[in-house]
Design an enzyme around this catalytic site. Sequence first.
Site, PDB file in Angstrom:
ATOM      1  N   ASP A 104       0.839  -1.385  -0.062  1.00 57.44           N
ATOM      2  CA  ASP A 104      -0.221   0.224   0.044  1.00 57.44           C
ATOM      3  C   ASP A 104       0.715   1.412   0.035  1.00 57.44           C
ATOM      4  O   ASP A 104       0.590   2.211   0.910  1.00 57.44           O
ATOM      5  CB  ASP A 104      -0.935   0.107   1.249  1.00 57.44           C
ATOM      6  CG  ASP A 104      -1.788  -1.263   1.394  1.00 57.44           C
ATOM      7  OD1 ASP A 104      -2.238  -1.878   0.199  1.00 57.44           O
ATOM      8  OD2 ASP A 104      -2.002  -1.764   2.427  1.00 57.44           O
ATOM      9  N   GLU A 114     -11.144   0.786  -3.970  1.00 58.45           N
ATOM     10  CA  GLU A 114     -10.318   1.417  -2.932  1.00 58.45           C
ATOM     11  C   GLU A 114      -8.807   1.989  -3.115  1.00 58.45           C
ATOM     12  O   GLU A 114      -8.644   2.404  -4.283  1.00 58.45           O
ATOM     13  CB  GLU A 114     -10.053   0.216  -2.048  1.00 58.45           C
ATOM     14  CG  GLU A 114      -9.337  -0.899  -2.582  1.00 58.45           C
ATOM     15  CD  GLU A 114      -9.281  -2.107  -1.950  1.00 58.45           C
ATOM     16  OE1 GLU A 114     -10.008  -2.203  -0.785  1.00 58.45           O
ATOM     17  OE2 GLU A 114      -8.707  -3.176  -2.484  1.00 58.45           O
TER      18      GLU A 114
END
Length: 561
Positions: A35, A207
């Site tokens: 991420d 997302e």
Amino acid sequence: MHSFFAWIISFGMICNIATAQILLKNPVLPGFYPDPSICKAGEDYYLVNSTFSYFPGIPVFHSKDLKNWKQIGNVIERSSQMDFMGERITRGLFAPSISFHNGTYYVACTDIDNGGNFIVTAKNPAGPWSNPVYLKEVRGIDPSLFFDGGKAYIVYNSEAPARKPLYEGHRTVRVYELDMLNLKVRGEETILVNGGADISKKPVWIEGPHLYKRKNFYYLMAAEGGTGVNHSEVIFRSKDIRGPFMPYDKNPILTQRHLDPKRKDPITSVGHADLIEGPDGSTFAVFLGARPYDGDFYNTGRETFIAPVAWLDDWPVINYGNEEVQYSYKAGWKEFPNKDINPLSGNFSTTYHFESYLDPQFLFLRTRDTSWYSFEKENGGLTIKLLPETVMGLGNPAFIGRRQQHLTSSGSVEMEFATKMENEKSGLIILQSEEHFYYLCKSFKQGKDVVQLFKSTPKSKEMELISERELGKKDAKIYLKIAASKDSYSFWYSLKRNKWTLLKEGLDARFLSTKTAGGFVGSLFGMYVTSSAKPSGNSAVYKWFSYSGSDETYQVLGSKR
């Protein structure tokens, strides 16, 4: 139209290669560094990653060339900011994003089980960072900040409209204006994307959103498909910050899901990207990906990769001109190597000597309690007290680990430990979760010192004894090593340095893979001692910890794969 742009880009790439001064090798941050989010302040780049329930949380990396990174601090470094006690390893902190605006650094993130979305700030990205300010109105995950014309916005993944999903994985991307002085939302939220790039195809898990502005457009970039092999990145744009945002008709702009899973040295699961301007003004993307050793099996977790971005008709396309994400890319700027003695990427071997501090690559579980470890001032070494907590629980066991960063790698220690209690153990662990680990340790059994190898038992707080050997020589000192070779682990011990004896080889590495163990983390080699639920006044001393990793893909120089 695209053929014309392709010719221009190809010509530009040829010219760029001729003057290239740096080779960006992937992954730029190998091992469990998922991420990624990146920002630029002047000539400096700063990058952060998810850490879930490991502590300290959210490492901060610095670079001047997008290749050589050095960890300069952590965003969550004080237990007074937060801890993750009672949470599973794969919970905790999800998907941080970092921003820089008017002399202040911001990180927005989600504490998934406690508090939700929050913002922390710092004047220096190395820290200290503020205590978190929680945003209760921002319901969802993956918040990211965007600054535009004196206003600020927070964009994030949220639930389906009216909380009525049309299918599993139906989510939205929403935005609030943000009062930056008080770190509070302002006005009403707006749904920017419902479902994904094409809701008729039932896209899942939109997302990791980021907003950007370029020329006359606002761009919204987000991931789709979940963080596994179907992961992808999609792009939208609008003339207004509140939309409507129109999807690119050639989405996704990054994915590997359509490629042959049996291809050589695959990079899979790519997505969750962030865009950044390189030192020469060109655009690059950082994103997560995985390097499986077989099928979808990997133990190194989701890693940080980089690739160039081409702008086609004012749309960004990541890795344009290549079908597969490359293991290296040439770029046209100067390299700025860092002088850190403990490297983060490439093939390397490094030994940590415990004299007065722990390298920032070391992690604890859920919080950091300095009462159970200390540094030997006279003879050197790290003294760790045996605690009753175990890694199978949800507390703070006496565990200190660092990431497995290579498919072929090893962790080893020199340790001094003496006991006459069968419940007391000290050694070296390779840990993926509370239920998936191998533990190589020294212990005591039936009046004799022994070296033992345990395997965790899923759905049980018990360990299975795999192998055991009596230690004939009465000596507190022992050397332990765990070696990874893609799909297997081997376990070694020695009473003399570099005189290794094989205890067990060929244990299944898939047991620690993300596909088997689940969750979002990778494996860690760790120093771990325990008295197995019983109080103990005993300690172990670790003189050093060594890590070595070598993957053949780091030798590849820009070849088409």
